[in-house]
Structure formats: structure tokens, C-alpha cells
Design an enzyme around this catalytic site. Structure first.
Site, PDB file in Angstrom:
ATOM      1  N   ASN A 110      55.014  22.630  10.486  1.00 22.19           N
ATOM      2  CA  ASN A 110      54.469  21.406  11.077  1.00 22.19           C
ATOM      3  C   ASN A 110      55.384  20.245  10.716  1.00 22.19           C
ATOM      4  O   ASN A 110      56.139  20.314   9.742  1.00 22.19           O
ATOM      5  CB  ASN A 110      53.060  21.159  10.509  1.00 22.19           C
ATOM      6  CG  ASN A 110      52.399  19.921  11.088  1.00 22.19           C
ATOM      7  OD1 ASN A 110      52.498  19.644  12.280  1.00 22.19           O
ATOM      8  ND2 ASN A 110      51.734  19.147  10.241  1.00 22.19           N
ATOM      9  N   HIS A 112      55.210  16.055   9.859  1.00 17.24           N
ATOM     10  CA  HIS A 112      54.277  14.975   9.515  1.00 17.24           C
ATOM     11  C   HIS A 112      55.046  13.665   9.450  1.00 17.24           C
ATOM     12  O   HIS A 112      56.131  13.616   8.878  1.00 17.24           O
ATOM     13  CB  HIS A 112      53.619  15.272   8.161  1.00 17.24           C
ATOM     14  CG  HIS A 112      52.550  14.296   7.800  1.00 17.24           C
ATOM     15  ND1 HIS A 112      51.318  14.301   8.416  1.00 17.24           N
ATOM     16  CD2 HIS A 112      52.537  13.252   6.922  1.00 17.24           C
ATOM     17  CE1 HIS A 112      50.586  13.309   7.914  1.00 17.24           C
ATOM     18  NE2 HIS A 112      51.311  12.665   7.012  1.00 17.24           N
ATOM     19  N   SER A 144      58.252  14.621   7.143  1.00 10.55           N
ATOM     20  CA  SER A 144      58.205  15.830   6.312  1.00 10.55           C
ATOM     21  C   SER A 144      57.985  17.024   7.229  1.00 10.55           C
ATOM     22  O   SER A 144      57.041  17.020   8.021  1.00 10.55           O
ATOM     23  CB  SER A 144      57.060  15.766   5.301  1.00 10.55           C
ATOM     24  OG  SER A 144      57.178  14.623   4.473  1.00 10.55           O
ATOM     25  N   ASP A 153      48.402  19.270   5.771  1.00 11.87           N
ATOM     26  CA  ASP A 153      49.597  18.670   5.150  1.00 11.87           C
ATOM     27  C   ASP A 153      49.843  19.089   3.705  1.00 11.87           C
ATOM     28  O   ASP A 153      50.443  18.342   2.937  1.00 11.87           O
ATOM     29  CB  ASP A 153      49.507  17.131   5.206  1.00 11.87           C
ATOM     30  CG  ASP A 153      49.245  16.625   6.616  1.00 11.87           C
ATOM     31  OD1 ASP A 153      49.782  17.220   7.560  1.00 11.87           O
ATOM     32  OD2 ASP A 153      48.498  15.647   6.765  1.00 11.87           O
TER      33      ASP A 153
END
Length: 199
Positions: A110, A112, A144, A153
Site C-alpha cells: 500500500n 500512504h 510511505s 498502515d
């Protein structure tokens, strides 16, 4: 007849909930790559612009609802059929279910829009993040890229890039700076991860 490069080409699946500028950037980055390509884009919103972007770039676009993700194995089974080398969340707002995490360990990442572990967690996405950072008068922010686990996260961070915040920055101007970092680094990190997997 498929060539060895076709056969060895890595498969990327992108999940997105919104406009899909990051998804489009990733699709275009790998468009002519012999090593990898985006084979499908999934979205939990029927009206998400990302589905249209994918469709326009000749990438399979799939919409699913909460039931298909959490209460059945529909999404999992489609992913198993595709067997992607990497699942990339690019602005995807729902938490990933355990069955998919278990089926694709170390293969889900992912991005962020902040320097984790700061400004992460539930509700911390998009402009919410940039507003909080500006309100707290932070001197820097960034992106990130991290592995996905069962919490928002909290997966292991793979890569971070930073940008300075000036006194006259607003949440909107900070968002622009963060988008630039995302467009520049996200496809490159995806490529690096896929190269590591082939060694």
C-alpha cells in the site's frame, strides 16, 4: 505463440477506491515493459473514475461490493485465478480481509501519504492527513510504501520519500507535493519488488 518474456511477465493487480491517478500512472509505467504489467484493476465503488481509466487503457476493470470481499470468497477466488505476483493498493479505503492476506503473504503493498508511523490509522487518508500535518505545523511530510497486514498502515515499511513543508503550504499544496512523490516513486518501488521476487 508466446515468447519466454510473455511467459515470465509478472502480474500486478491494483485496488483503488477513487479517481485512480496513481493506478493510471502505474499502468502506463508498465505498459511496454517486458517484465511486468497491470492485468486487472479492482474497485469497491461502481462510480470510481479508476474503472474508466483502466477500461480506457485496455486493462480489465472489476467492481465488487462489501459482501464479495468480506462475506464470501468471490474476490479471493478471482485473485487466485489471476495469481498476481503483487497486489498494489493505490488509494484503496477498505481494510484487507484475512483470507486474502493469508493467500498472498508478502505480496500486498500500500502507499500512504505521510511518513508512517505518524499520521496513519483509521480515517487517516487523503486530505485528512494533509490537514492534520499542516495544523500541527510539521516541517516535513512524505510517502510511505509498506506491506499490508490486518491493521491500517501498520505493515512493514518498504520505502519512504520526504518533502519539506514551507510556512505558506496549505493542505492542497502539500497534496500536490505528495502526488509528485507518489507518481515518481511508486512504480519504481513496484518494479524493484518484482525484480527481487524473480531472483
Amino acid at each position: 505463440m508466446s515468447t519466454p518474456t510473455d511467459f515470465n511477465q509478472k502480474k500486478i493487480v491494483v485496488f483503488a477506491s477513487g479517481s485512480g491517478t496513481n493506478a493510471e500512472n502505474i499502468i502506463k509505467f508498465f505498459k511496454n515493459s517486458p517484465h511486468a504489467s497491470v492485468v486487472a484493476v479492482f474497485s469497491n465503488k461502481r462510480s470510481a473514475k479508476v474503472l474508466k481509466r483502466a477500461h480506457n487503457l485496455n486493462v480489465k476493470a472489476l467492481h465488487f461490493d462489501r459482501d464479495a470481499l468480506y462475506n464470501s470468497y468471490d474476490v479471493l477466488h478471482i485473485l487466485e485465478d489471476i495469481n498476481p505476483d503483487l497486489i498494489v493498493l493505490a488509494g484503496f479505503m477498505w481494510i484487507f480481509p484475512q483470507d486474502i492476506l493469508k493467500s498472498f503473504p508478502g505480496k500486498i503493498i500500500n502507499i500512504h501519504p505521510a511518513l508512517l508511523p505518524k499520521y496513519g490509522g483509521k480515517g487517516m487518508y487523503g486530505m485528512n492527513v494533509h490537514k492534520a500535518i499542516i495544523e500541527n505545523k510539521e516541517k516535513e511530510s512524505g510517502i510511505s510504501i509498506h506491506f499490508v497486514n490486518e491493521n491500517y498502515d501498520e505493515g512493514e515499511v518498504i520505502f519512504q520519500a520526504k518533502t519539506n513543508i514551507s510556512e505558506d503550504d496549505t493542505p492542497e499544496t502539500l497534496a500536490e507535493k505528495i502526488h509528485e512523490l507518489e507518481y515518481k516513486h511508486f512504480p519504481e518501488i513496484i518494479q524493484q519488488l518484482l525484480q527481487k521476487k524473480s531472483h
